[in-house]
Structure formats: structure tokens, C-alpha cells
Scaffold this active site. Structure first.
Site, short mmCIF file in Angstrom:
data_model
loop_
_atom_site.label_atom_id
_atom_site.label_comp_id
_atom_site.label_asym_id
_atom_site.label_seq_id
_atom_site.Cartn_x
_atom_site.Cartn_y
_atom_site.Cartn_z
N ASP A 183 3.48 6.99 0.82
CA ASP A 183 2.86 7.94 -0.21
C ASP A 183 3.89 8.88 -0.85
O ASP A 183 3.51 9.77 -1.89
CB ASP A 183 2.05 8.91 0.79
CG ASP A 183 1.08 8.33 1.55
OD1 ASP A 183 0.28 7.48 0.84
OD2 ASP A 183 1.09 8.42 2.74
N HIS A 184 5.21 8.73 -0.46
CA HIS A 184 6.13 9.61 -1.12
C HIS A 184 7.43 8.69 -2.02
O HIS A 184 8.40 8.64 -1.19
CB HIS A 184 6.66 10.46 -0.03
CG HIS A 184 7.36 11.68 -0.83
ND1 HIS A 184 8.84 11.72 -1.09
CD2 HIS A 184 6.87 13.13 -1.04
CE1 HIS A 184 9.09 12.86 -1.45
NE2 HIS A 184 8.00 13.63 -1.54
N PHE A 185 7.22 8.34 -2.91
CA PHE A 185 6.03 8.12 -3.71
C PHE A 185 5.70 6.51 -3.61
O PHE A 185 6.33 5.89 -3.71
CB PHE A 185 6.21 8.55 -5.26
CG PHE A 185 6.73 10.14 -5.08
CD1 PHE A 185 5.74 11.13 -4.98
CD2 PHE A 185 7.93 10.56 -4.97
CE1 PHE A 185 6.16 12.49 -4.88
CE2 PHE A 185 8.52 11.78 -5.18
CZ PHE A 185 7.46 12.83 -4.96
N VAL A 203 10.98 8.03 -1.66
CA VAL A 203 12.05 9.04 -1.66
C VAL A 203 11.74 9.79 -0.56
O VAL A 203 10.65 10.17 0.04
CB VAL A 203 12.03 9.94 -2.82
CG1 VAL A 203 13.01 11.18 -2.74
CG2 VAL A 203 12.18 9.27 -4.02
#
Lengths: 168, 133
Positions: A33-35, A40
Site C-alpha cells: 500500500d505504500h505505495f 517505499v
């Protein structure tokens, strides 16, 4: 949920400084989810690893008998961390007394600086805790136990006595 | 070291520790009400002062906590009594109590923790440790 953001201690100089590492794998949940499409490591998790390194350095001074609580942090970020990298956390003990401690630390990948921070810890005694808390020594327990033992194994023999500057 | 020299160093420390602007810090600034210091910041400030001035500063010396311990001789109906004021003066000899005496409400004690208090405390400590000429 696991909340240990260090994989291994590399060096522990009691009362002075510590170095730990964290390996980043694409399999870690947060990268999804990140990203999406651009993984990251979230900056607060980098700081969590740095704070855990510092917290163990501080906790070791009293053989983990005192609860060491993160109380305040000032941080600067310089670069991102990505899967496949190894973060090195290096912390130095600046101040220590009965009430708490202050450390300064950096997170790097090879020699590239990711983040730097000054971190304050408070020593929290049983009298400051809610009465209903099951374990009054709740910080250095549970899943951290293995890491604490591992940290013991890398204590630097050259600096087994704490420096006079930090005795309180 | 003069008052102004000590003040300048203390101001730099507060700018770092409390993340405030230099112009926000005056001798009359109250650490909590004006500079938004929280309890952990007092420990941070003590650590930084110790390093900067090469002193050991027992926290109770500079920022005493629970001065009255709920003692009814010192506090009555939320007001600090005459005996309490004397105790306060004894525990915080560097604090300026003049405006506090006009309205000695217990919850106003935190307003006594000012930048001036720190500077006056340091002035006294440094004078005591300076080599006699």
C-alpha cells in the site's frame, strides 16, 4: 501484530552506542500500500526502528529492569528506503539520568543518510502505571526477548564499563 | 558570564528543545503557557543545560515537582497560604514571586517556570563554581 523493526544487533557498547540492522523485503505487508507500484518504507517505521535501537541501548544500562518509553523525537528525513536494502541504525547515548535519557541516531543505507533524529526516553516506574496493567515491566518482554539476548551476544568487549559521563 | 550571555545560550537551547523561534523567547516567557513546553521537555532542557554549562542539575533544583505534597498548611481551597508562599520561596529561590503573590492560585505555579528563572539559577550556579580571582 509484530512490532519489532530491527532484525539484528551488530554492535552494542553499553552506555555509549549501538548499531542494528533492518532488512527490507518486498514481502512486508506495508509495501503493498505504500505505495502501489512504488514501494517505499514509511518514514515513521524507519524512526520506530531507530527508536527501538536507542531504547534497547538505554534499557541495557539498567539491565532492562526499567520501562523505557519513547517520549519525544525530532527527526529529519533525507532519502527513501526500498525493498532489497538494508538499513543500518546507529545511536549514541547523549544523556542519562533517573528520569530518562536522550539519544542521537541515524538511519543509513550503506553510507547514504536516510534519516537522523534526537530521541528522548522517559523511565516509567510502576507507580506511574495504571493499576490494572498486568505486567509492570511491559516494555522489555514478549517478542523482544530474543532480540535482547541477541544484542547481548554482540556487546563490544573493548568497552565493557560505562563511561563516567553518563553515571547519574 | 553575564545575564545576557547566559540568556543567549539558554535561548538557543530552548529554540532547539521546544522548536520555537528565537524571537518568541524572552526572559519573561513562561515555559508552558508561552513556549508550549510539556513535561518531557523539562527533562530535555535540563539535559541540554547540563551539557552547555558543564553542570550537574538535579531536576528538583530547577524545576521542582509537587512542592506542597497536598499539605493543608501550604494550600487551602486551591490557594497557596502564607506558609506555602514561604515554602515556595525556599524551594524556588530564583523565581520572581511578585505577581504570583497577588493571586496565589495553586494552578498558577507553573507560570513561575520562566526563562528568567533558568537564567538566574544558572547565574548563581556558575558564580559558585567560578574560580576565585
Amino acid at each position: 501484530m509484530r512490532w519489532t523493526w530491527i532484525d539484528r544487533f551488530v554492535r552494542l557498547e553499553p552506555g555509549r552506542r549501538a548499531t542494528a540492522v533492518k532488512n527490507l523485503s518486498w514481502a512486508e505487508d506495508y509495501f503493498a500500500d505504500h505505495f502501489p507500484g512504488y514501494p517505499v518504507m514509511p518514514a515513521p517505521l524507519i524512526l520506530e526502528g531507530l527508536a527501538q535501537t536507542g531504547g534497547i541501548l538505554v534499557g541495557h544500562v539498567h539491565q532492562y529492569r526499567k520501562n523505557v518509553i519513547l517520549a519525544k523525537m525530532t527527526a529529519r528525513f533525507h532519502a527513501e528506503a526500498h525493498p532489497g536494502q538494508q538499513i543500518t541504525y546507529t545511536v549514541e547515548l547523549l544523556d542519562l539520568n533517573e528520569a530518562g535519557a536522550r539519544v542521537r541516531g541515524t538511519a543509513t543505507v550503506h553510507d547514504k543518510l536516510l534519516a537522523e533524529a534526537d530521541i528522548m526516553f522517559a523511565h516509567v516506574g510502576p507507580e506511574q502505571l495504571p493499576a490494572e496493567l498486568a505486567d509492570p515491566q511491559f516494555v522489555f518482554s514478549g517478542e523482544l526477548a530474543h532480540l535482547l539476548r541477541q544484542a547481548e551476544s554482540v556487546i563490544s568487549a573493548s568497552s565493557s564499563s560505562p563511561p563516567s559521563a553518563v553515571t547519574s | 558570564m553575564t545575564y545576557d550571555e547566559i540568556f543567549a545560550k539558554v535561548r538557543s537551547i530552548l529554540v532547539e528543545a521546544l522548536n520555537v523561534e528565537e524571537q518568541e523567547v524572552s526572559p519573561h516567557s513562561r515555559l508552558k503557557a508561552d513556549l508550549n513546553a510539556e513535561s518531557i521537555d523539562f527533562l530535555d532542557i535540563v539535559f541540554r543545560l547540563e551539557k552547555q554549562f558543564g553542570l550537574r542539575i538535579p531536576r528538583e533544583d530547577l524545576f521542582p515537582e509537587s512542592i506542597f505534597q497536598g499539605d493543608p498548611r501550604f494550600v487551602s481551597n486551591g490557594q497557596v497560604t502564607a506558609e506555602g508562599l514561604a515554602e515556595l520561596q525556599r524551594r524556588m529561590p530564583y523565581a520572581d514571586l511578585s505577581s504570583f503573590r497577588e493571586n496565589p492560585r495553586l494552578d498558577r505555579i507553573e507560570d513561575l517556570f520562566t526563562v528568567d528563572l533558568i537564567v538566574r539559577y544558572l547565574q548563581s550556579r556558575l558564580a559558585a563554581t567560578a574560580p576565585q580571582s
